[in-house]
Design a protein around this motif. Structure first.
Motif, PDB file in Angstrom:
ATOM      1  N   GLU A  42      13.273 -23.125 112.507  1.00 37.13           N
ATOM      2  CA  GLU A  42      14.292 -22.708 113.448  1.00 37.13           C
ATOM      3  C   GLU A  42      13.646 -22.061 114.668  1.00 37.13           C
ATOM      4  OE1 GLU A  42      18.251 -21.590 111.140  1.00 37.13           O
ATOM      5  OE2 GLU A  42      16.519 -20.362 110.678  1.00 37.13           O
ATOM      6  N   ARG A  54      14.705 -20.752 117.235  1.00 33.82           N
ATOM      7  CA  ARG A  54      15.284 -19.560 117.809  1.00 33.82           C
ATOM      8  C   ARG A  54      14.808 -18.292 117.108  1.00 33.82           C
ATOM      9  NH1 ARG A  54      19.716 -16.641 117.300  1.00 33.82           N
ATOM     10  NH2 ARG A  54      20.528 -17.863 115.586  1.00 33.82           N
ATOM     11  N   MET A  55      14.399 -18.406 115.872  1.00 34.87           N
ATOM     12  CA  MET A  55      14.047 -17.233 115.103  1.00 34.87           C
ATOM     13  C   MET A  55      12.537 -17.020 115.110  1.00 34.87           C
ATOM     14  SD  MET A  55      17.145 -16.616 114.058  1.00 34.87           S
ATOM     15  CE  MET A  55      16.975 -15.442 112.697  1.00 34.87           C
ATOM     16  N   GLU A  56      12.129 -15.779 115.370  1.00 32.54           N
ATOM     17  CA  GLU A  56      10.748 -15.378 115.132  1.00 32.54           C
ATOM     18  C   GLU A  56       9.747 -16.156 115.945  1.00 32.54           C
ATOM     19  OE1 GLU A  56       9.246 -13.101 112.972  1.00 32.54           O
ATOM     20  OE2 GLU A  56      11.155 -12.250 112.379  1.00 32.54           O
ATOM     21  N   ARG A  57      10.178 -16.929 116.943  1.00 30.99           N
ATOM     22  CA  ARG A  57       9.220 -17.625 117.750  1.00 30.99           C
ATOM     23  C   ARG A  57       8.442 -16.613 118.554  1.00 30.99           C
ATOM     24  NH1 ARG A  57      13.745 -19.946 121.861  1.00 30.99           N
ATOM     25  NH2 ARG A  57      14.527 -17.923 122.382  1.00 30.99           N
ATOM     26  N   PRO A  58       7.317 -16.909 119.089  1.00 29.48           N
ATOM     27  CA  PRO A  58       6.718 -18.232 119.020  1.00 29.48           C
ATOM     28  C   PRO A  58       5.614 -18.331 117.969  1.00 29.48           C
ATOM     29  CG  PRO A  58       5.630 -16.993 120.718  1.00 29.48           C
ATOM     30  CD  PRO A  58       6.552 -16.046 120.008  1.00 29.48           C
ATOM     31  N   ILE A  59       5.276 -17.262 117.286  1.00 33.32           N
ATOM     32  CA  ILE A  59       4.030 -17.325 116.540  1.00 33.32           C
ATOM     33  C   ILE A  59       4.247 -17.083 115.060  1.00 33.32           C
ATOM     34  CG2 ILE A  59       1.762 -16.302 116.251  1.00 33.32           C
ATOM     35  CD1 ILE A  59       2.034 -15.421 119.243  1.00 33.32           C
ATOM     36  N   HIS A  88      15.358  -7.540 109.732  1.00 31.85           N
ATOM     37  CA  HIS A  88      14.283  -8.520 109.858  1.00 31.85           C
ATOM     38  C   HIS A  88      14.731  -9.898 109.387  1.00 31.85           C
ATOM     39  CE1 HIS A  88      10.997  -5.697 110.837  1.00 31.85           C
ATOM     40  NE2 HIS A  88      11.828  -4.835 110.305  1.00 31.85           N
ATOM     41  N   ASP A  89      14.282 -10.935 110.094  1.00 32.55           N
ATOM     42  CA  ASP A  89      14.560 -12.303 109.683  1.00 32.55           C
ATOM     43  C   ASP A  89      13.565 -12.777 108.628  1.00 32.55           C
ATOM     44  OD1 ASP A  89      16.736 -12.786 111.465  1.00 32.55           O
ATOM     45  OD2 ASP A  89      15.288 -12.791 113.093  1.00 32.55           O
ATOM     46  N   TYR A  90      12.354 -12.234 108.690  1.00 29.38           N
ATOM     47  CA  TYR A  90      11.308 -12.660 107.759  1.00 29.38           C
ATOM     48  C   TYR A  90      10.526 -11.461 107.248  1.00 29.38           C
ATOM     49  CZ  TYR A  90      12.310 -17.306 109.488  1.00 29.38           C
ATOM     50  OH  TYR A  90      12.956 -18.467 109.798  1.00 29.38           O
TER      51      TYR A  90
END
Lengths: 378, 378
Positions: free
Chosen positions: A12, A14-19, A354-356
């Motif tokens: 995805e 949109r999430m947690e990009r870019p690394i 947090h997403d991750y």
């Protein structure tokens, strides 16, 4: 297979990009602020608590609201000592965990609106679903929907013991509500539950908080109704409540990551979930600003503890900054870019931001786990 | 076209599933807890503040950290009275807003780690990017990276005036740092900025907080360096700071949604962003439990205000529950399922907890806006 280690791929943008750092990356090279879980410490906590419940009649029902992460919940069930299912605090969480492999989910909350009751019934086609009640009108609504949808819901009577947030009174009101559940088509009376608040470090306090629930069990059984489930306790008092005769399950969850609020009361467990932040400003000796603020750690109920500074005091958390004093008399002088480790006061609040989760072992990235039920409060 | 009303389609099954209500749905039929924005009130706030800045020499730079929502930021720029760009508080936010059509973005924060500086330079290829500094070593690092990446960064010296969170001291230290920026290749010295804290309702307090910044402007210009930007103020004091001669821009943002913290000081604005919750338990007269807790409203810095109950007092917010007392002497007796409207204490904390904003007009759903920069604290 109950145990599955979920390695989330970068699906995805949109999430947690870019690394997304490669597996094997040294922990200190991960971006900050990040929620980082030490897998060794997590597994220590899970096996320690599982061992306790293996040797007691009460069993664990991992309450996943404290991390919202299927990868961790699967480890909790793989650890043993449990009833075979989990507890959640919203239907939205149940909707995440059921398709992630959990087929016995207790929604430890009240579900009152027609659209939420419809969602509950839809889930009950896919898994064994329980829910709490504290009013006769809610029992009637749940029953009507269960019948209309051709499903059966497990229903527990929520008894107000110590905390007083909600629930029916112990004794007669609880017996009457249990009877209403027994008489309602589409509902299966599971038993009774209470919640005593978050920290009960005094053993006698826990026992006296639970006693009205145990008395209510007797009252209901005296009325000829079998009480299969008596649910009480949490991470703070699991060793006391889990050893009380008559308690059948303990919905504990915070023990997995632990947090600064619970750690002092449970020295045999480890703070497995921490936020790594970075020093971004050093306005004066003994004072620093980090990039770990409310949005990454949470400050709803208290400030984090700081691991790697001498005599630290958190002055405050603004939206994106932590303000930390420390003892500079021995020459401590963290430079811009150095990492600061914060144990959140409330693991659940932190995980929800947090997403991750970055799962590390021996200071290297081992997996990236999605906090799949983050934000699922509906 | 600066104005664009973003209607988010249901593209990500993990988010907000399972129900997106159709456009036109009556507000009270939306699921709870939800962050609901009244578009009429939002537009009132935006036009009111724009009108002020249209008639003053200082202009607005909307600070989007307070809502993290491109749809709202586009409305703010369409409103007029601004410098042509926005302020954000993290690179992660800039990475959301640049591709959403914003080509002048000031990161009102310190950026110190190599990987974050790399991201800043990557953005500077796509838009005009500014950043704050408070140390010579950071100036050197930014300069080296800008040159290596072939970009130019706008750099503002962050001056510590009143709040004391970070920043260089006014006067000589600020002049020295400005000189360092001017001498550094790859960097364009933009000017100076300060942040005075969140609420400054006393006009004299605001003026005295800003004065060291104005003095510093003179010091820097006396050293032969032009100061293009003097940035100060926020929603709480925009009418005072925005009228001070010498201030060029005000990074205000909270005025758009407003919140319970700011509303009493700004009676000409409206509380446009509120959380709609549902009564889930009525344990006793004058007391209710709702489904709107910390996870939907935020409690980092204060409790929400409640709109539609007589004499309400919020006792507390647990993870998923609100506990609210009210005056039942006049017969108020909200039933299970009734809706309760909460204005969050801090709009920014609240918006950061939501994936979507439900935009309503005349009590019907008009659009669903993605809170695209939610969780973008890195």
């Amino acid at each position: 297979m109950l145990f599955s280690q979920v390695l989330t791929t970068y699906k995805e943008p949109r999430m947690e990009r870019p690394i997304f750092k490669p597996i094997g990356t040294p922990t200190e090279q991960l971006d900050t602020p990040s929620l980082i879980v030490d897998v060794d410490a997590l597994e220590h906590n899970i096996s320690t608590v599982a061992e306790f419940f293996e040797s007691n009649s009460a069993k664990l029902r991992p309450h996943v609201e404290s991390h919202r992460t299927p990868a961790i919940a699967h480890k909790q069930l793989a650890g043993g000592g449990h009833v075979g299912g989990i507890a959640v605090s919203s239907i939205g969480q149940a909707e995440v965990f059921v398709p992630n492999g959990f087929n016995d989910v207790f929604v430890a909350n009240l579900v009152v609106t027609p659209q939420k009751i419809t969602r509950l019934c839809a889930l009950a086609r896919q898994a064994r679903i329980g829910v709490a009640v504290d009013s006769p009108s809610n029992v009637a609504d749940l029953s009507e929907a269960a019948v209309a949808n051709g499903v059966c819901l497990d229903v527990a009577v929520y008894v107000n013991t110590r905390l007083g947030l909600y629930g029916v009174e112990p004794g007669r009101p609880a017996v009457d509500l249990a009877k209403a559940v027994v008489d309602a088509p589409g509902l299966d009376f599971a038993g009774i539950m209470t919640q005593e608040g978050s920290i009960l470090s005094d053993d006698d306090e826990s026992r006296s908080a639970i006693q009205p629930l145990l008395d209510t069990r007797q009252d209901i059984e005296s009325a000829g109704i079998a009480v299969r489930v008596v649910s009480a306790g949490n991470t703070s008092n699991y060793q006391v409540v889990g050893a009380i005769d008559g308690v059948t399950e303990v919905p504990a969850g915070t023990y997995a990551l632990l947090d600064a609020q619970h750690a002092p009361h449970l020295p045999h467990l480890k703070t497995a979930g921490r936020v790594m932040s970075t020093v971004t400003s050093r306005p004066e000796p003994g004072y620093m600003i980090t990039d770990g603020g409310q949005k990454a750690i949470g400050a709803d109920t208290g400030f984090p503890s700081i691991d790697n500074l001498p005599d630290p005091t958190v002055k405050g958390l603004s939206a994106e900054h932590g303000s930390i004093y420390f003892d500079a008399s021995d020459g401590a002088d963290p430079q811009l870019g150095e990492k600061i480790w914060c144990t959140p006061w409330d693991a659940a609040t932190c995980a929800n931001l947090h997403d991750y989760i970055f799962a590390v072992r021996n200071d290297a990235l081992e997996a990236v786990w999605e906090v799949s039920a983050r934000g699922r409060y509906r």
